[in-house]
Design a protein around this motif. Sequence first.
Motif, PDB file in Angstrom:
ATOM      1  N   LEU A  48      -9.784  10.782 -78.210  1.00 46.49           N
ATOM      2  CA  LEU A  48      -9.791  10.816 -79.668  1.00 46.49           C
ATOM      3  C   LEU A  48      -8.394  10.583 -80.234  1.00 46.49           C
ATOM      4  CD1 LEU A  48     -11.539  11.334 -82.186  1.00 46.49           C
ATOM      5  CD2 LEU A  48     -10.926  13.746 -81.972  1.00 46.49           C
ATOM      6  N   ALA A  49      -7.406  11.275 -79.653  1.00 50.32           N
ATOM      7  CA  ALA A  49      -6.017  11.151 -80.106  1.00 50.32           C
ATOM      8  C   ALA A  49      -5.114  11.566 -78.949  1.00 50.32           C
ATOM      9  CB  ALA A  49      -5.762  12.045 -81.319  1.00 50.32           C
ATOM     10  N   PRO A  50      -4.517  10.612 -78.246  1.00 50.52           N
ATOM     11  CA  PRO A  50      -3.675  10.947 -77.098  1.00 50.52           C
ATOM     12  C   PRO A  50      -2.506  11.865 -77.490  1.00 50.52           C
ATOM     13  CG  PRO A  50      -4.188   8.619 -77.094  1.00 50.52           C
ATOM     14  CD  PRO A  50      -4.644   9.159 -78.417  1.00 50.52           C
ATOM     15  N   PRO A  51      -2.335  12.979 -76.765  1.00 44.14           N
ATOM     16  CA  PRO A  51      -1.234  13.896 -77.041  1.00 44.14           C
ATOM     17  C   PRO A  51       0.054  13.433 -76.368  1.00 44.14           C
ATOM     18  CG  PRO A  51      -2.524  14.744 -75.238  1.00 44.14           C
ATOM     19  CD  PRO A  51      -3.197  13.477 -75.693  1.00 44.14           C
ATOM     20  N   ALA A  52       1.146  14.099 -76.699  1.00 40.77           N
ATOM     21  CA  ALA A  52       2.418  13.816 -76.047  1.00 40.77           C
ATOM     22  C   ALA A  52       2.473  14.416 -74.652  1.00 40.77           C
ATOM     23  CB  ALA A  52       3.570  14.360 -76.893  1.00 40.77           C
ATOM     24  N   LEU A  53       1.673  15.478 -74.424  1.00 43.00           N
ATOM     25  CA  LEU A  53       1.709  16.222 -73.163  1.00 43.00           C
ATOM     26  C   LEU A  53       0.389  16.950 -72.991  1.00 43.00           C
ATOM     27  CD1 LEU A  53       3.611  17.503 -70.826  1.00 43.00           C
ATOM     28  CD2 LEU A  53       3.879  19.380 -72.434  1.00 43.00           C
ATOM     29  N   VAL A  54      -0.057  17.086 -71.744  1.00 40.44           N
ATOM     30  CA  VAL A  54      -1.252  17.870 -71.417  1.00 40.44           C
ATOM     31  C   VAL A  54      -0.840  18.991 -70.476  1.00 40.44           C
ATOM     32  CG1 VAL A  54      -3.470  17.863 -70.182  1.00 40.44           C
ATOM     33  CG2 VAL A  54      -2.887  15.977 -71.721  1.00 40.44           C
ATOM     34  N   VAL A  55      -1.304  20.198 -70.789  1.00 37.75           N
ATOM     35  CA  VAL A  55      -1.174  21.351 -69.890  1.00 37.75           C
ATOM     36  C   VAL A  55      -2.595  21.696 -69.475  1.00 37.75           C
ATOM     37  CG1 VAL A  55      -0.467  23.756 -69.646  1.00 37.75           C
ATOM     38  CG2 VAL A  55       0.861  22.220 -71.118  1.00 37.75           C
ATOM     39  N   THR A  56      -2.897  21.617 -68.177  1.00 41.85           N
ATOM     40  CA  THR A  56      -4.267  21.854 -67.731  1.00 41.85           C
ATOM     41  C   THR A  56      -4.353  22.808 -66.559  1.00 41.85           C
ATOM     42  OG1 THR A  56      -6.354  20.812 -67.071  1.00 41.85           O
ATOM     43  CG2 THR A  56      -4.339  19.851 -66.166  1.00 41.85           C
ATOM     44  N   ASP A  57      -5.376  23.632 -66.604  1.00 45.00           N
ATOM     45  CA  ASP A  57      -5.729  24.467 -65.466  1.00 45.00           C
ATOM     46  C   ASP A  57      -6.304  23.555 -64.391  1.00 45.00           C
ATOM     47  OD1 ASP A  57      -6.254  26.683 -63.879  1.00 45.00           O
ATOM     48  OD2 ASP A  57      -7.979  27.347 -65.037  1.00 45.00           O
ATOM     49  N   ILE A  58      -6.226  23.976 -63.159  1.00 44.34           N
ATOM     50  CA  ILE A  58      -6.811  23.207 -62.063  1.00 44.34           C
ATOM     51  C   ILE A  58      -8.264  23.619 -61.831  1.00 44.34           C
ATOM     52  CG2 ILE A  58      -6.729  22.822 -59.554  1.00 44.34           C
ATOM     53  CD1 ILE A  58      -4.689  21.190 -61.070  1.00 44.34           C
ATOM     54  N   HIS A  59      -8.535  24.917 -61.834  1.00 44.03           N
ATOM     55  CA  HIS A  59      -9.881  25.407 -61.511  1.00 44.03           C
ATOM     56  C   HIS A  59     -10.661  25.693 -62.783  1.00 44.03           C
ATOM     57  CE1 HIS A  59      -8.980  25.529 -57.275  1.00 44.03           C
ATOM     58  NE2 HIS A  59      -7.782  25.909 -57.648  1.00 44.03           N
ATOM     59  N   MET A  60     -11.550  24.747 -63.130  1.00 38.11           N
ATOM     60  CA  MET A  60     -12.376  24.846 -64.332  1.00 38.11           C
ATOM     61  C   MET A  60     -13.777  24.338 -64.003  1.00 38.11           C
ATOM     62  SD  MET A  60      -9.878  23.309 -67.305  1.00 38.11           S
ATOM     63  CE  MET A  60      -9.601  21.738 -66.477  1.00 38.11           C
ATOM     64  N   PRO A  61     -14.763  24.807 -64.788  1.00 34.62           N
ATOM     65  CA  PRO A  61     -16.118  24.268 -64.611  1.00 34.62           C
ATOM     66  C   PRO A  61     -16.202  22.847 -65.156  1.00 34.62           C
ATOM     67  CG  PRO A  61     -16.039  25.783 -66.477  1.00 34.62           C
ATOM     68  CD  PRO A  61     -14.681  25.826 -65.817  1.00 34.62           C
ATOM     69  N   GLU A  62     -17.305  22.199 -64.893  1.00 38.38           N
ATOM     70  CA  GLU A  62     -17.570  20.832 -65.352  1.00 38.38           C
ATOM     71  C   GLU A  62     -16.657  19.825 -64.660  1.00 38.38           C
ATOM     72  OE1 GLU A  62     -20.153  19.875 -67.398  1.00 38.38           O
ATOM     73  OE2 GLU A  62     -20.728  21.965 -67.248  1.00 38.38           O
ATOM     74  N   MET A  63     -15.478  19.593 -65.204  1.00 34.78           N
ATOM     75  CA  MET A  63     -14.509  18.667 -64.614  1.00 34.78           C
ATOM     76  C   MET A  63     -13.255  19.479 -64.306  1.00 34.78           C
ATOM     77  SD  MET A  63     -12.601  15.388 -66.369  1.00 34.78           S
ATOM     78  CE  MET A  63     -13.851  14.140 -66.097  1.00 34.78           C
ATOM     79  N   ASN A  64     -12.917  19.594 -63.027  1.00 33.66           N
ATOM     80  CA  ASN A  64     -11.729  20.399 -62.694  1.00 33.66           C
ATOM     81  C   ASN A  64     -10.442  19.638 -63.009  1.00 33.66           C
ATOM     82  OD1 ASN A  64     -10.868  18.811 -60.443  1.00 33.66           O
ATOM     83  ND2 ASN A  64     -12.320  19.851 -59.131  1.00 33.66           N
ATOM     84  N   GLY A  65      -9.326  20.340 -62.881  1.00 33.84           N
ATOM     85  CA  GLY A  65      -8.043  19.774 -63.262  1.00 33.84           C
ATOM     86  C   GLY A  65      -7.612  18.565 -62.454  1.00 33.84           C
TER      87      GLY A  65
END
Length: 135
Positions: free
Chosen positions: A53-70
Amino acid sequence: MPPNEPNVIATTDILVIEDDAILRQALAEWLQAAGYGVRTAADGRAGLAAVELAPPALVVTDIHMPEMNGTMLIAELKRGYPEIPVIAISCLFNSGHAMDANAAIALGAAGTLAKPFRRSDLLRVVDCLLGSHCR
């Protein structure tokens, strides 16, 4: 993303992708208090949709998540948005499971943080990746 459209990145927009609502809120508050604009998503699929939708300057993501992991998310981001730096976070980095950290870096993550981490640790990495300053 359509093939001929340039990737437009907001200068201070950070996307936090974390399935734990309390930690997601804390990370958003820490980053906002430091002057960054923040959006959040509760899982990798929602995070990828937010990037599209709108690319951010930076992504902070968890590795272990449901649906699509990090790690799946990082792979998708690096395919479509290679210029967006990603910080991968996980509690398993701290418990002797360096495989997750290594996988995240191999897929293109610019850095990793092991949970629990301090606000200052997060801000140091974010500031460095966004070009403010590295310590």
